[in-house]
Design a protein around this motif. Structure first.
Motif, PDB file in Angstrom:
ATOM      1  N   CYS A  51      22.065 -36.143   1.831  1.00 61.86           N
ATOM      2  CA  CYS A  51      21.404 -34.849   1.913  1.00 61.86           C
ATOM      3  C   CYS A  51      20.097 -34.869   1.131  1.00 61.86           C
ATOM      4  O   CYS A  51      19.815 -35.794   0.364  1.00 61.86           O
ATOM      5  N   LEU A  52      19.263 -33.826   1.309  1.00 59.37           N
ATOM      6  CA  LEU A  52      17.940 -33.783   0.691  1.00 59.37           C
ATOM      7  C   LEU A  52      18.006 -33.613  -0.820  1.00 59.37           C
ATOM      8  O   LEU A  52      17.082 -34.012  -1.537  1.00 59.37           O
ATOM      9  N   LEU A  53      19.080 -33.006  -1.352  1.00 59.93           N
ATOM     10  CA  LEU A  53      19.184 -32.772  -2.795  1.00 59.93           C
ATOM     11  C   LEU A  53      19.771 -33.954  -3.544  1.00 59.93           C
ATOM     12  O   LEU A  53      19.820 -33.921  -4.778  1.00 59.93           O
ATOM     13  N   ALA A  54      20.265 -34.968  -2.849  1.00 58.91           N
ATOM     14  CA  ALA A  54      20.872 -36.120  -3.517  1.00 58.91           C
ATOM     15  C   ALA A  54      19.834 -36.819  -4.389  1.00 58.91           C
ATOM     16  O   ALA A  54      18.643 -36.858  -4.041  1.00 58.91           O
ATOM     17  N   PRO A  55      20.258 -37.357  -5.536  1.00 58.48           N
ATOM     18  CA  PRO A  55      21.646 -37.463  -6.030  1.00 58.48           C
ATOM     19  C   PRO A  55      22.118 -36.263  -6.851  1.00 58.48           C
ATOM     20  O   PRO A  55      23.207 -36.314  -7.418  1.00 58.48           O
ATOM     21  N   ALA A  56      21.323 -35.197  -6.928  1.00 54.45           N
ATOM     22  CA  ALA A  56      21.707 -34.040  -7.734  1.00 54.45           C
ATOM     23  C   ALA A  56      22.442 -32.995  -6.917  1.00 54.45           C
ATOM     24  O   ALA A  56      22.524 -31.839  -7.319  1.00 54.45           O
ATOM     25  N   VAL A  75      29.568 -34.760   6.134  1.00 53.30           N
ATOM     26  CA  VAL A  75      29.324 -33.454   5.521  1.00 53.30           C
ATOM     27  C   VAL A  75      28.911 -32.439   6.576  1.00 53.30           C
ATOM     28  O   VAL A  75      29.366 -31.296   6.587  1.00 53.30           O
ATOM     29  N   ASP A  76      28.030 -32.845   7.478  1.00 54.96           N
ATOM     30  CA  ASP A  76      27.673 -32.036   8.655  1.00 54.96           C
ATOM     31  C   ASP A  76      27.259 -33.008   9.755  1.00 54.96           C
ATOM     32  O   ASP A  76      27.489 -34.212   9.656  1.00 54.96           O
ATOM     33  N   ASP A  77      26.632 -32.480  10.784  1.00 59.36           N
ATOM     34  CA  ASP A  77      26.293 -33.337  11.926  1.00 59.36           C
ATOM     35  C   ASP A  77      25.257 -34.390  11.579  1.00 59.36           C
ATOM     36  O   ASP A  77      25.164 -35.420  12.267  1.00 59.36           O
ATOM     37  N   GLU A  78      24.470 -34.182  10.514  1.00 59.81           N
ATOM     38  CA  GLU A  78      23.385 -35.115  10.203  1.00 59.81           C
ATOM     39  C   GLU A  78      23.539 -35.779   8.844  1.00 59.81           C
ATOM     40  O   GLU A  78      22.774 -36.689   8.522  1.00 59.81           O
ATOM     41  N   THR A  79      24.487 -35.353   8.034  1.00 62.12           N
ATOM     42  CA  THR A  79      24.595 -35.845   6.664  1.00 62.12           C
ATOM     43  C   THR A  79      25.941 -36.518   6.461  1.00 62.12           C
ATOM     44  O   THR A  79      26.981 -35.994   6.882  1.00 62.12           O
ATOM     45  N   GLU A  80      25.893 -37.688   5.826  1.00 62.53           N
ATOM     46  CA  GLU A  80      27.123 -38.414   5.515  1.00 62.53           C
ATOM     47  C   GLU A  80      27.205 -38.696   4.024  1.00 62.53           C
ATOM     48  O   GLU A  80      26.189 -38.910   3.351  1.00 62.53           O
TER      49      GLU A  80
END
Length: 644
Positions: A77-82, A52-57
């Motif tokens: 990401c920080l918002l997962a799973p929403a 998704v970006d350099d730090e998120t998969e």
């Protein structure tokens, strides 16, 4: 797009992930799908990872090749799973084929939803937890004599499909984003649980075509989306009013039934390559029984055109026969314990036994009888089989068996086709079944265009059009010896009467440059609605000139439908304070559906009429000069060697 193909995702998984998004994230979903499609991906076994970006998969877990649950898509990401990423990944991935249930395999070529459970959403409530499907009540002795009608649950599922389809028509393909598609997927899943596989299959076909349209897929055709959307709305509309046998046809089948066929004596006709837009390839071999019934033996799987060319020389999957598909197209089979589906497909179960037998030439019984039926009757039968809104299990064949005399090539806007004169004086346009250069269709047709006056016995597939038109599949050899599978076998110039002759242009035919039926004025408005939505049709303004032209041709119903359709698209009422009220999507969808069905029925009637013998009784057809100079011998339904 992505470097690695994403695994298929079950339709109900996509619907669930989109429904779980907040209203704010739903507005960003389409942009997230586009952005995610450009990110790098990699595959590790059954898991596909998207950066998704350099730090998120983002990971899609498909150990069995299909993402079957919402938990199988995870994001870091920080918002997962929403977060919006999980729903975007599900929308960007292809739809999975339905999981076969205990009842059998699905009947339709379009994928159906898997067997997970889901309720039909309502406009006033949030998505609820998936209920367990309940069996339909068994009719009691009091109702045994009355025709069966749809249950309340089936009617509710059909209403949800209608509402979702009307929303697609309201927004158009350009505006039917991931949220609209998810609502249609949820309705399709509910319909399948309520034993409405035909409507569910139509809904999934609409979603597939919407994704192709929005992705700019070159294989997308607006006419296909028109047909799929009209099938969806028409089937959903009929569920509440149908009963008895009509209700069974509207429901459709969740599997292709194979009935016992007993002992069959089969004679090979020809083999055609099959290459689909989804990347599948293979062959289909056509055979005929002693009674003239047509059956097919197929072998189609992922692989494209390369597999189609290779499978032609593989053994047929039917009993213990050692014949290849090419050989079966010219030989015969004796089958015991045969099973046959309504559309003529031969089953290959363990109880089926087959041995090689003698075949028959096209000029010998029982195959010769296929060419004795008048072309008009064959065309009428093929139209019933290929009707856009007919019963999918109605059976029948769309093949025509004709004796023709070649006239030469005809240039059209879409390319070059071959003009031939059919028995009865009917000029028929013969086109290629597939333009792929790896197949022999195009080269063979161009070679045949260099031999005007050659008489052939041909097999073609009907193309619904206002004039007689076929895709050419097989023909007798120009020398009269054997047959040619035009997609697999390649003609040589030495096979033609005059090997050095150039491509011959056929003379203009009477009425060839005549005006088209004004029905296209209504057809284009029906098609215009699908990509741009109701608003585009509502901005047309006055259509009086078009309706007058249609009326002058005697199509008064078409003129009335065009007026009503445009008026419904432009109608927007206001409340006492002058504010616009919501548009009547159901009313507009009904007018559009009526117009789409009407144009399809009239187009099929015009196609059937074009195959009628144009000659008065006892009058021979006029012979063009080019044919008179090139004619070799008298007309004969059996191809013979060329004379001098």
């Amino acid at each position: 797009m992505t470097a690695v193909q994403l695994p298929p995702v079950a339709p109900e998984v996509t619907a669930t992930l989109v429904e779980d998004l907040s209203p704010r994230l739903r507005k960003r979903l389409d942009a997230a799908v586009t952005k995610l499609g450009a990110r790098p991906t990699r595959r590790d076994g059954g898991t596909v990872t998207i950066a998704v970006d350099d730090e998120t998969e983002l990971r899609l877990h498909a150990p069995d090749g299909v993402v079957a649950t919402a938990d199988a898509i995870t994001c870091g990401c920080l918002l997962a799973p929403a977060c919006v990423h999980r729903a975007a990944a599900a929308c960007a991935a292809p739809m999975a084929d339905p999981v076969p249930e205990t009842a059998g395999r699905p009947t339709r070529a379009t994928p159906e939803p898997a067997s997970a459970t889901a309720p039909a959403p309502t406009a006033d409530s949030a998505p609820a937890t998936d209920p367990t499907p309940t069996p339909e009540p068994t009719p009691t002795s009091e109702s045994a004599s009355s025709p069966e009608v749809a249950s309340p649950a089936q009617r509710a599922a059909a209403d949800a499909l209608w509402s979702a389809g009307a929303a697609v028509l309201e927004a158009g393909a350009d505006g039917a984003g991931a949220v609209t598609q998810a609502a249609l997927l949820r309705a399709a899943h509910t319909a399948r649980l309520r034993q409405l596989p035909r409507a569910a299959g139509a809904a999934l076909a609409v979603v597939t075509l919407l994704r192709a349209a929005r992705a700019g897929d070159p294989s997308y055709r607006t006419a296909e989306l028109v047909t799929a959307l009209a099938e969806l709305l028409g089937t959903a509309n009929r569920v509440g009013t149908a009963s008895g046998a009509e209700l069974a046809a509207v429901r459709g089948r969740a599997r292709r039934p194979y009935s016992p066929g007993g002992a069959l004596r089969l004679y090979g006709l020809f083999t055609e390559p099959v290459v689909t837009d989804s990347g599948h390839g293979g062959v289909r071999t056509w055979v005929a029984g002693s009674d003239g019934r047509l059956c097919t033996v197929g072998d189609v799987a992922p692989g494209g055109v390369g597999r189609a060319l290779g499978v032609a020389d593989r053994a047929v999957r039917l009993g213990d026969s050692a014949l290849t598909h090419r050989e079966l197209g010219r030989a015969g089979l004796a089958v015991s314990g045969a099973t046959v589906s309504p559309d003529g497909r031969l089953g290959a179960g363990q109880g089926v036994k087959a041995v090689t037998a003698r075949g028959a030439a096209w000029t010998e019984a029982p195959l010769a009888a296929l060419w004795e039926t008048p072309p008009s009757e064959q065309a009428a039968r093929a139209l019933r089989s290929t009707s856009r809104y007919g019963d999918p299990d109605g059976g029948g064949s769309d093949l025509l068996f004709l004796n023709v005399e070649l006239l030469g090539a005809v240039r059209e806007s879409g390319g070059t086709c071959l003009l031939a004169l059919c028995e009865g004086g009917i000029p028929v346009r013969l086109t290629v079944a597939d333009d792929d250069p790896a197949l022999a269709h195009r080269d063979n047709l161009m070679l045949l265009a260099t031999a005007p006056g050659t008489r052939l016995r041909i097999i073609g597939r009907l193309v619904p059009a206002p004039h007689p038109r076929l895709t050419l599949l097989a023909c007798s050899h120009p020398t009269g010896e054997g047959t040619i599978d035009l997609g697999l076998d390649r003609l040589r110039r030495a096979d033609l009467p005059d090997p050095a002759a150039p491509v011959h242009l056929a003379p203009p035919q009477p009425g060839e440059s005549g005006a088209h039926s004004p029905l296209f004025l209504l057809e284009r408005r029906v098609e215009q609605t699908v990509p741009a939505g109701r608003a585009a049709l509502g901005m047309l303004g006055d259509v009086t000139a078009e309706t007058r032209r249609i009326s002058r041709a005697g199509l008064h119903t078409a003129a009335g439908l065009l007026t009503a359709l445009c008026a419904s698209a432009a109608q927007r009422d206001r409340d006492p304070f002058g504010r616009l009220l919501p548009a009547d999507t159901d009313g507009f969808a009904m007018y559009w559906l009526t117009a789409a069905r009407y144009t399809a029925i009239v187009a099929e009637s015009l196609c059937a009429a074009s195959w009628e013998d144009p000659r008065p009784a006892g009058i021979s057809p006029p012979i063009p000069r080019a044919v008179r100079t090139a004619r070799r011998g008298s007309w004969c339904p059996v191809p013979g060697p060329p004379g001098r």
